[in-house]
Enzyme design. Structure first.
Site, short mmCIF file in Angstrom:
data_model
loop_
_atom_site.label_atom_id
_atom_site.label_comp_id
_atom_site.label_asym_id
_atom_site.label_seq_id
_atom_site.Cartn_x
_atom_site.Cartn_y
_atom_site.Cartn_z
N LYS A 185 0.81 -1.22 0.00
CA LYS A 185 0.00 0.00 0.00
C LYS A 185 0.84 1.27 0.00
CE LYS A 185 -4.48 -1.51 1.52
NZ LYS A 185 -4.33 -2.93 1.95
N GLU A 244 -9.57 7.01 3.68
CA GLU A 244 -10.41 6.09 4.43
C GLU A 244 -9.56 4.89 4.78
OE1 GLU A 244 -10.04 5.94 1.19
OE2 GLU A 244 -9.65 3.79 1.03
N SER A 258 1.45 -9.89 -0.82
CA SER A 258 1.13 -8.46 -0.73
C SER A 258 1.56 -7.83 0.59
CB SER A 258 -0.37 -8.26 -0.95
OG SER A 258 -1.12 -9.08 -0.08
C1 LIG Z 1 -5.16 -3.92 1.72
C2 LIG Z 1 -4.45 -5.18 1.46
C3 LIG Z 1 -4.83 -6.04 0.40
C4 LIG Z 1 -6.03 -5.79 -0.47
O1 LIG Z 1 -5.98 -4.65 -1.24
P1 LIG Z 1 -5.77 -4.64 -2.80
O2 LIG Z 1 -6.07 -3.24 -3.19
O3 LIG Z 1 -6.72 -5.61 -3.39
O4 LIG Z 1 -4.37 -5.03 -3.08
C5 LIG Z 1 -4.08 -7.18 0.17
N1 LIG Z 1 -3.02 -7.49 0.94
C6 LIG Z 1 -2.62 -6.69 1.97
C7 LIG Z 1 -1.43 -7.10 2.77
C8 LIG Z 1 -3.32 -5.52 2.26
O5 LIG Z 1 -2.92 -4.75 3.27
#
Ligand SMILES: *Cc1c(COP(=O)(O)O)cnc(C)c1O
Length: 396
Positions: free
Chosen positions: A90, A112, A378
């Site tokens: 993010k 948000e 992610s």
């Molecule tokens: C917020 C988040 C997501 C989901 O958000 P996307 O916009 O779909 O990438 C996925 N993995 C992590 C670790 C997150 O913090």
């Protein structure tokens, strides 16, 4: 050839657009006419890339996971977004948007947050850039995500509790949009995923596209070719997934695989599997697939993973699914927890609960042994420890 990028009107096939109150027309119009030129400019790119390198810690590693590979019979590479500053992808987006805000002369930031991850990323870049920020967060989420609330406060952000609706992410977005309507002149709204009115989905996709840009270079170094057979990522709103796919969208030899949160099952009321069980509607300024009742009331989503718990989905992912470009799996809570324990024990990497959802797709695919697979982790799982412990029995 099909086009998977946004068109001039802000659409991906039938999805996207900008369905906004009159009062925000000038704001989104100002953003729409400025963003592409700014993001592509030399100045912006120089500063953005310098900070990605020295502050975020990019390029993030591309790691060949040999024990995982052995188990699933393919060469599996993990794109390690969990190693970024603040622990997830993010920050790539928050950093890019605050630089955009500054170039547009904005002096105040709003955002948000649901689980608090985007709120922390935004509060982090606001501290870095010395800009005041207000983060809207549902009161239910404030209760559930106290450590992230404390992080945001320590970083200097104002956390504004939202007590409308179910007091979760959807309500926080509504409140942030309301704030934006009241302060259109000086305020920049940093959107947390590839959602919202045009041009946000495209802004977020471009900023996260650094992920696939790096994959190209790193794969070439490690395998002698710059494309994989499979690209895999989880989807909440869809920002890490579109970042992973971006430079491969038109390369149809590369199979795109996503996972959405099935919760207790996509055909139960306790789900966040928007593509499996949603229908076309308008949410937060965007025409997309949403979880709704027959008369158009948004259904509160459910998932064990707070970051995937959104009743809509980025319009590009609705389009990729509809055209068959991407294959979408619905992964239930128990499958995700099992996959998180598996990665931890095989590779010594504790993934975020969100990332665990795409790991859980591995046993559902049939690979050839020479297949090259790139799966984006992610984020890291520190924030999910209590949840993992609570559901240890699923891993056994
Ligand atoms: C917020 C988040 C997501 C989901 O958000 P996307 O916009 O779909 O990438 C996925 N993995 C992590 C670790 C997150 O913090």
């Amino acid at each position: 050839m099909k086009n998977y990028n946004v068109n001039e009107k802000g659409y991906y096939g039938e999805f996207g657009g900008a369905f906004i109150p009159e009062i925000l027309y000038k704001c989104t119009e100002e953003l729409r006419s400025a963003y592409a030129e700014i993001i592509e400019s030399h100045d912006f790119q120089e500063e953005y890339r310098r900070l990605l390198r020295d502050y975020v810690g990019r390029p993030s590693a591309l790691y060949e996971a040999s024990r995982l590979s052995q188990k699933y019979g393919a060469r599996i590479f993990l794109k390690r977004e969990d190693l970024n500053h603040t622990g997830a992808h993010k920050i790539n987006n928050a950093l890019g948007q605050i630089l955009l805000a500054r170039k547009m002369g904005k002096t105040r930031i709003i955002a948000e947050t649901g689980a608090g991850q985007h709120g922390v990323a935004t509060a982090t870049v606001c501290a870095l850039m010395d800009m005041p920020c207000t983060i809207y967060m549902g009161k239910t989420d404030i209760q559930r995500q106290m450590p992230n609330v404390e992080r945001m406060k320590m970083l200097g952000a104002t956390v504004a509790g939202v007590s409308s609706g179910n007091m979760t992410l959807k309500d926080a977005v509504n409140e942030a949009i309301r704030d934006w309507c009241c302060h259109p002149q000086d305020t920049f709204y940093i959107m947390g995923s590839a959602v919202g009115p045009h041009p946000y989905p495209d802004i977020v996709a471009r900023l996260q596209s650094i992920i696939s840009e790096e994959i190209k270079t790193q794969l070439l170094e490690k395998t002698g070719r710059n494309y994989p057979d499979y690209l895999m990522a989880c989807v909440g709103g869809g920002s890490n997934a579109i970042g992973t796919f971006y430079h491969y969208l038109d390369d149809t030899g590369v199979k795109l695989i996503t996972a959405e949160a099935g919760g207790q099952g996509w055909d139960t009321p306790y789900t966040a599997a928007t593509i499996h069980s949603g229908s076309v509607g308008i949410l937060h300024g965007c025409k997309t697939l949403i979880l709704q009742t027959a008369d158009g009331q948004v259904i509160e989503p459910y998932s064990i993973s707070a970051g995937l718990d959104y009743p809509g989905i980025g319009p590009v992912h609705a389009h990729l699914a509809k055209t068959g470009r991407a294959t979408v799996y619905s992964i239930n809570d128990d499958e995700a927890v099992r996959a998180a324990y598996e990665l931890t024990r095989l590779e010594g990497i504790i993934p975020a609960m969100e990332s665990a959802h795409i790991l859980a797709v591995l046993p559902k695919l049939k690979f050839q042994t020479d297949n090259i697979v790139v799966l984006t982790v992610s984020g890291r799982g520190d924030k999910d420890m209590l949840n993992f412990l609570k559901h240890q029995e699923w891993a056994e």
